[in-house]
Design a protein around this motif. Structure first.
Motif, mmCIF file in Angstrom:
data_model
loop_
_atom_site.group_PDB
_atom_site.id
_atom_site.type_symbol
_atom_site.label_atom_id
_atom_site.label_comp_id
_atom_site.label_asym_id
_atom_site.label_seq_id
_atom_site.Cartn_x
_atom_site.Cartn_y
_atom_site.Cartn_z
ATOM 1 N N LEU A 33 0.816 -1.217 0.000
ATOM 2 C CA LEU A 33 0.000 0.000 0.000
ATOM 3 C C LEU A 33 0.849 1.268 0.000
ATOM 4 N N ASP A 34 2.032 1.215 0.600
ATOM 5 C CA ASP A 34 2.834 2.425 0.770
ATOM 6 C C ASP A 34 4.292 2.144 0.424
ATOM 7 N N LEU A 35 4.835 2.917 -0.510
ATOM 8 C CA LEU A 35 6.254 2.794 -0.874
ATOM 9 C C LEU A 35 6.984 4.120 -0.679
ATOM 10 N N SER A 36 6.515 4.925 0.256
ATOM 11 C CA SER A 36 7.113 6.253 0.476
ATOM 12 C C SER A 36 8.576 6.159 0.855
ATOM 13 N N ASP A 37 8.921 5.191 1.719
ATOM 14 C CA ASP A 37 10.314 5.068 2.144
ATOM 15 C C ASP A 37 11.201 4.644 0.983
ATOM 16 N N LEU A 38 10.719 3.714 0.178
ATOM 17 C CA LEU A 38 11.487 3.233 -0.972
ATOM 18 C C LEU A 38 11.778 4.359 -1.958
ATOM 19 N N LEU A 39 10.796 5.221 -2.184
ATOM 20 C CA LEU A 39 10.925 6.313 -3.153
ATOM 21 C C LEU A 39 11.440 7.602 -2.517
ATOM 22 N N GLN A 40 11.779 7.536 -1.221
ATOM 23 C CA GLN A 40 12.318 8.691 -0.482
ATOM 24 C C GLN A 40 11.326 9.855 -0.427
ATOM 25 N N LEU A 41 10.037 9.548 -0.477
ATOM 26 C CA LEU A 41 9.034 10.604 -0.458
ATOM 27 C C LEU A 41 8.879 11.221 0.929
ATOM 28 N N ASN A 42 9.397 10.526 1.937
ATOM 29 C CA ASN A 42 9.288 11.033 3.305
ATOM 30 C C ASN A 42 10.481 11.891 3.708
ATOM 31 N N LYS A 43 11.360 12.192 2.758
ATOM 32 C CA LYS A 43 12.525 13.021 3.054
ATOM 33 C C LYS A 43 12.300 14.436 2.551
ATOM 34 N N ASP A 44 12.581 15.403 3.404
ATOM 35 C CA ASP A 44 12.416 16.809 3.026
ATOM 36 C C ASP A 44 13.596 17.264 2.173
ATOM 37 N N ASN A 45 13.312 18.141 1.223
ATOM 38 C CA ASN A 45 14.346 18.807 0.416
ATOM 39 C C ASN A 45 15.241 17.832 -0.332
ATOM 40 N N LEU A 46 14.701 16.671 -0.727
ATOM 41 C CA LEU A 46 15.516 15.722 -1.487
ATOM 42 C C LEU A 46 15.658 16.179 -2.939
ATOM 43 N N ASN A 47 14.608 16.772 -3.493
ATOM 44 C CA ASN A 47 14.641 17.360 -4.840
ATOM 45 C C ASN A 47 15.144 16.386 -5.895
ATOM 46 N N LEU A 48 14.505 15.248 -5.998
ATOM 47 C CA LEU A 48 14.890 14.266 -7.008
ATOM 48 C C LEU A 48 14.438 14.708 -8.390
ATOM 49 N N ASP A 49 15.239 14.362 -9.398
ATOM 50 C CA ASP A 49 14.908 14.674 -10.788
ATOM 51 C C ASP A 49 14.450 13.455 -11.557
ATOM 52 N N MET A 50 14.935 12.259 -11.175
ATOM 53 C CA MET A 50 14.666 11.059 -11.950
ATOM 54 C C MET A 50 14.578 9.841 -11.038
ATOM 55 N N TYR A 51 13.787 8.869 -11.470
ATOM 56 C CA TYR A 51 13.719 7.560 -10.815
ATOM 57 C C TYR A 51 14.071 6.491 -11.846
ATOM 58 N N VAL A 52 14.942 5.569 -11.449
ATOM 59 C CA VAL A 52 15.271 4.383 -12.239
ATOM 60 C C VAL A 52 14.870 3.191 -11.378
ATOM 61 N N ILE A 53 13.874 2.417 -11.829
ATOM 62 C CA ILE A 53 13.298 1.355 -11.004
ATOM 63 C C ILE A 53 13.410 0.025 -11.742
ATOM 64 N N GLY A 54 14.075 -0.946 -11.112
ATOM 65 C CA GLY A 54 14.223 -2.278 -11.689
ATOM 66 C C GLY A 54 13.642 -3.330 -10.763
ATOM 67 N N LEU A 55 12.722 -4.138 -11.268
ATOM 68 C CA LEU A 55 12.120 -5.221 -10.497
ATOM 69 C C LEU A 55 12.484 -6.557 -11.130
ATOM 70 N N GLN A 56 12.601 -7.578 -10.276
ATOM 71 C CA GLN A 56 12.824 -8.941 -10.744
ATOM 72 C C GLN A 56 11.741 -9.839 -10.150
ATOM 73 N N GLU A 57 11.515 -10.967 -10.828
ATOM 74 C CA GLU A 57 10.515 -11.958 -10.417
ATOM 75 C C GLU A 57 9.120 -11.349 -10.237
ATOM 76 N N MET A 58 8.756 -10.482 -11.180
ATOM 77 C CA MET A 58 7.350 -10.071 -11.221
ATOM 78 C C MET A 58 6.499 -11.264 -11.626
ATOM 79 N N ASN A 59 5.239 -11.221 -11.284
ATOM 80 C CA ASN A 59 4.326 -12.294 -11.658
ATOM 81 C C ASN A 59 4.332 -12.447 -13.181
#
Length: 452
Positions: A33-59
Motif C-alpha cells: 500500500l505504501d512505498l514512500s520510504d522506498l521512493l524517499q518521499l518522506n525526506k524533506d528537500n531531497l529534490n529528485l529529478d529522476m527515478y530508475v526502477i528495476g524489479l525482478q521476479e514479477m508475476n
C-alpha cells in the motif's frame, strides 16, 4: 563576465541531477500500500529529478503476461499513480517476463531525454528463456550517452562462474550495430543493478548469522563473490559500488524480518546490488593536484536497504546519486508558445520555433496534457503538425487546435511536441489554464457595465 565580453558566447551552466535507483526482487508479489520510504518521499528537500526502477521476479504467469500486454502491469500503474502528482512522467519502460525496468523524469527534463533503444537479453534455458538475463534502456541525457541495465543472474552458491559468464554476455549483447549508437563501454555512464545472486563463500551459516546480528560485516565482505570477482576481473573492476553498510538482503521468510527458517536454511547474502561505471573521470594535472571542474561526474549520496518491506524473500535496495554535468544540449529542439488567452470558444493557436539542426517529420504531433500526466500517451487531445499548420513566418510556425475534444475543467495543461524521428518529446510548454466557455461572455459583460 558575459556582460563584459558580449562577443564571447556564454557556455551552458553546470547542472546537478539527483537520481533515485531502486532494485527489488518482488517474488511475484503485488505492490504494497505504501512505498514512500522506498521512493524517499518522506525526506524533506531531497529534490529528485529522476527515478530508475528495476524489479525482478514479477508475476509472469501466462494470464498475467497477457493482461500486462493489454494494460499497464500493477507495479507500473502503482509507480505512475504515486509519482505523476509530483510532476514525474514515465519516459520509458521495458519488460522481459519477470524483469521490469522503468525510467521516470520530471516533466521539464523531457526535451533533453532522448530514448535511443530498449533491449532484452534472455540468458535462461539455453539462452532463450527470459526468466534470467537483462533489460536495457539506452538514452541521451542532455547530450550524454547513458545505459541502464536491470538484470537477474543465475542463483545458488555453486553457479558463480555462470553468473560471471551471464554478466559478460549481457554486456556483449548491448551493442547497437544497426544504429548510430556507440559501444556500451563508450557510454558516459552505465547504471547496472538487479538480483545478481552473488553469495558469501566459505563461512558457515552460524558464523554469517552471528556476524550480521553483531553488525560485523567486514569479514563477510571479503568472501562476497562479487567483491572477489572485482579484484580479479579487469572489466568488473571498472564498475564501482557503494559500501555495503546494510545487512544482507536475501534470504528472508516472507512477511517477516527473519532470515530463512525453512529446512533448507539458506545462507544470507548481498544478492541485490547497484553498480555504476563512468567513462570520463576527472584527471588531476601533475603540476596542480587539484582536480579540474568536472564536465560529467557521479557521486553517491546513499546506498541502503529497506527492511520495512516484507512481501518478498528479498529486501529492496536503493541508491541516491547526484549527477553533475555541463549540458552538451542546453536548448530544446522545439520551443512551444500557446498564443494569447485560451478559451473553449474557438480553435486555439499554437506557435513554435525549431532549432536549425532539428529535422521535422509529417508524423510529428503536439499533445495537450493535464499537468500531472503519467506517461507520453496520457494526452487529452493531439494534432498532427503537418495537417494543422496554418502559417509560417519569421521562424515561427503556427498550428491550430480544435477545442471540441477538450473537456471543460479547472486543471492546468501542458503542450508537448513529439518527434517521430527521435521517438521522444523535444519541446514542452509552460503550464497554462484553458478558460471555460462562459469566461469570455462574463468578461465582455463586466466590461459593458458602467465603472464608478
Amino acid at each position: 563576465m558575459a556582460a563584459l565580453n558580449p562577443g564571447k558566447p556564454t557556455e551552458p551552466r553546470g547542472k546537478r541531477l539527483s537520481i533515485q535507483v531502486v532494485t527489488w526482487n518482488v517474488a511475484s508479489a503485488a505492490p504494497p500500500l505504501d512505498l514512500s520510504d522506498l521512493l524517499q518521499l518522506n525526506k524533506d528537500n531531497l529534490n529528485l529529478d529522476m527515478y530508475v526502477i528495476g524489479l525482478q521476479e514479477m508475476n509472469c504467469g501466462i494470464m498475467s503476461l497477457l493482461s500486462d500486454t493489454a494494460f499497464e502491469d500493477p507495479w507500473s500503474s502503482f509507480f505512475m499513480d504515486v509519482l505523476s502528482p509530483l510532476s514525474f512522467v514515465k519516459v520509458s519502460s521495458v519488460r522481459m517476463q519477470g524483469l521490469l525496468l522503468l525510467f521516470f523524469a520530471k516533466h521539464h527534463h523531457l526535451p533533453f531525454v532522448q530514448i535511443l533503444s530498449t533491449k532484452s537479453t534472455p540468458t535462461g534455458l539455453f539462452g532463450y528463456w527470459g526468466n534470467k538475463g537483462g533489460v536495457n534502456i539506452c538514452m541521451k541525457l542532455y547530450g550524454y550517452y547513458i545505459s541502464i541495465i536491470n538484470c537477474h543472474l543465475p542463483p545458488h552458491m555453486a553457479n558463480n562462474d555462470q553468473r560471471l559468464e551471464h554478466f559478460d554476455r549481457i554486456l556483449e549483447m548491448q551493442n547497437f550495430e544497426e544504429q548510430d549508437i556507440p559501444n556500451i563501454l563508450d557510454h558516459d555512464l552505465i547504471l547496472w543493478f538487479g538480483d545478481m545472486n552473488f553469495r558469501i563463500e566459505d563461512f558457515g551459516l552460524h558464523f554469517v548469522r552471528e556476524s550480521i546480528k553483531n553488525g560485523c560485516y567486514s569479514d563477510l565482505w571479503e568472501k562476497d563473490q562479487l567483491s572477489i570477482a572485482k579484484r580479479h576481473d579487469p572489466l568488473l573492476r571498472q564498475f564501482q559500488e557503494g559500501p555495503l553498510l546494510f545487512p544482507p538482503t536475501y534470504k528472508f521468510d516472507k512477511n517477516s524480518n527473519n532470515y530463512d527458517t525453512s529446512e533448507k536454511k539458506r545462507k544470507p547474502a548481498w544478492t541485490d546490488r547497484i553498480l555504476w561505471r563512468l567513462k570520463r573521470q576527472p584527471q588531476a594535472n601533475p603540476h596542480n593536484q587539484r582536480l579540474p571542474v568536472p564536465h560529467f561526474c557521479l557521486s553517491l549520496r546513499s546506498y541502503v536497504s529497506h527492511m520495512m518491506y516484507c512481501i518478498s524473500d528479498h529486501k529492496p535496495v536503493t541508491s541516491t546519486f547526484d549527477l553533475e554535468l555541463k549540458p552538451l544540449v542546453s536548448v530544446p529542439p522545439i520551443t512551444l508558445m500557446p498564443e494569447g488567452l485560451w478559451t473553449m470558444e474557438n480553435d486555439m493557436l499554437i506557435s513554435y520555433s525549431l532549432t536549425p539542426d532539428f529535422l521535422s517529420s509529417p508524423w510529428d504531433w503536439i499533445g495537450l496534457y493535464k499537468v500531472g500526466l503519467r506517461h507520453i500517451n496520457d494526452y487529452v487531445s493531439y494534432v498532427w503538425v503537418g495537417d494543422n499548420q496554418v502559417s509560417f513566418s519569421d521562424g515561427l510556425i503556427q498550428v491550430y487546435f480544435n477545442t471540441r475534444d477538450i473537456p471543460e475543467t479547472e486543471d492546468q495543461f501542458l503542450l508537448c511536441y513529439y518527434s517521430n524521428n527521435l521517438h521522444s518529446v523535444v519541446g514542452i510548454s509552460k503550464p497554462f489554464k484553458i478558460q471555460p466557455s462562459s469566461f469570455l461572455a462574463e468578461d465582455l459583460l463586466s466590461e459593458a457595465q458602467p465603472h464608478i
